[in-house]
Design a protein around this motif. Structure first.
Motif, PDB file in Angstrom:
ATOM      1  N   UNK A   1       0.992  -1.030  -0.091  1.00 40.03           N
ATOM      2  CA  UNK A   1      -0.248   0.126   0.189  1.00 40.03           C
ATOM      3  C   UNK A   1       0.786   1.304  -0.203  1.00 40.03           C
ATOM      4  N   UNK A   2       0.526   2.345  -1.162  1.00 40.81           N
ATOM      5  CA  UNK A   2       1.144   3.252  -1.574  1.00 40.81           C
ATOM      6  C   UNK A   2       0.572   4.141   0.146  1.00 40.81           C
ATOM      7  N   UNK A   3       1.292   5.723   0.052  1.00 36.26           N
ATOM      8  CA  UNK A   3       1.063   6.640   1.541  1.00 36.26           C
ATOM      9  C   UNK A   3      -0.125   7.274   0.937  1.00 36.26           C
ATOM     10  N   UNK A   4      -0.871   6.829  -0.821  1.00 36.36           N
ATOM     11  CA  UNK A   4      -1.807   7.946  -0.706  1.00 36.36           C
ATOM     12  C   UNK A   4      -3.057   6.873  -0.348  1.00 36.36           C
ATOM     13  N   UNK A   5      -2.767   5.670  -0.954  1.00 33.86           N
ATOM     14  CA  UNK A   5      -3.792   4.647  -0.538  1.00 33.86           C
ATOM     15  C   UNK A   5      -3.653   4.311   1.196  1.00 33.86           C
ATOM     16  N   UNK A   6      -3.153   4.958   1.441  1.00 35.10           N
ATOM     17  CA  UNK A   6      -2.724   4.746   3.531  1.00 35.10           C
ATOM     18  C   UNK A   6      -3.610   5.664   3.455  1.00 35.10           C
ATOM     19  N   UNK A   7      -3.073   7.101   3.125  1.00 35.79           N
ATOM     20  CA  UNK A   7      -4.040   7.812   3.481  1.00 35.79           C
ATOM     21  C   UNK A   7      -5.552   8.033   2.866  1.00 35.79           C
ATOM     22  N   UNK A   8      -6.007   7.334   1.912  1.00 34.31           N
ATOM     23  CA  UNK A   8      -7.321   7.054   2.137  1.00 34.31           C
ATOM     24  C   UNK A   8      -7.748   6.091   2.500  1.00 34.31           C
ATOM     25  N   UNK A   9      -7.580   4.972   2.784  1.00 33.38           N
ATOM     26  CA  UNK A   9      -7.872   3.971   4.523  1.00 33.38           C
ATOM     27  C   UNK A   9      -8.373   4.636   5.430  1.00 33.38           C
ATOM     28  N   UNK A  10      -7.129   5.245   5.930  1.00 36.01           N
ATOM     29  CA  UNK A  10      -6.899   6.332   7.377  1.00 36.01           C
ATOM     30  C   UNK A  10      -8.590   7.064   7.300  1.00 36.01           C
ATOM     31  N   UNK A  11      -8.579   7.862   6.158  1.00 32.05           N
ATOM     32  CA  UNK A  11      -9.654   9.104   6.020  1.00 32.05           C
ATOM     33  C   UNK A  11     -10.755   7.947   6.124  1.00 32.05           C
ATOM     34  N   UNK A  12     -11.090   6.943   5.934  1.00 22.17           N
ATOM     35  CA  UNK A  12     -12.527   5.972   5.269  1.00 22.17           C
ATOM     36  C   UNK A  12     -12.955   5.584   7.328  1.00 22.17           C
ATOM     37  N   UNK A  13     -11.837   4.776   7.612  1.00 19.80           N
ATOM     38  CA  UNK A  13     -11.902   4.467   8.752  1.00 19.80           C
ATOM     39  C   UNK A  13     -12.406   5.669  10.279  1.00 19.80           C
ATOM     40  N   UNK A  14     -11.687   6.804  10.027  1.00 24.65           N
ATOM     41  CA  UNK A  14     -11.631   7.697  10.545  1.00 24.65           C
ATOM     42  C   UNK A  14     -13.575   8.655  10.466  1.00 24.65           C
ATOM     43  N   UNK A  15     -14.081   8.019   8.913  1.00 24.31           N
ATOM     44  CA  UNK A  15     -15.775   8.299   8.723  1.00 24.31           C
ATOM     45  C   UNK A  15     -16.579   7.472   9.726  1.00 24.31           C
TER      46      UNK A  15
END
Length: 96
Positions: A1-15
């Motif tokens: 997982x690259x950093x952009x995908x990691x940030x997107x996944x992190x944001x999804x968990x936060x939502x």
């Protein structure tokens, strides 16, 4: 997982965690697996509403299920999630 995908996944968990009922469900699963009937009584929402929340938590891999007879039990997929919630709660208490 690259950093952009990691940030997107992190944001999804936060939502996913941005809903008070889902946070309550996570807290109720802190030390114990529970079935839908137990959670309905504790969270005090309809079974259909609870099922929607549990589906979102399952889709985001926050909870996992295990069938035992006719009952489906829910538990946290990662107990570390409690630590994350506890850290945020401590910060909120400090802000009072």
């Amino acid at each position: 997982m690259n950093m952009i995908e990691l940030y997107e996944r992190h944001a999804e968990i936060c939502k996913t965690l941005s809903n008070p009922k889902r946070l309550e469900i996570i807290n109720l699963l802190r030390n114990k697996k529970r079935n839908v009937n137990e959670l309905v009584k504790l969270v005090k929402i309809s079974q259909s509403n609870l099922s929607q929340h549990l589906l979102i938590l399952r889709q985001n891999k926050i909870v996992i299920t295990k069938r035992k007879g006719k009952n489906i039990y829910y538990k946290l997929a990662y107990p570390e999630m409690i630590k994350a919630c506890d850290i945020i709660r401590k910060i909120l208490f400090k802000q009072e």
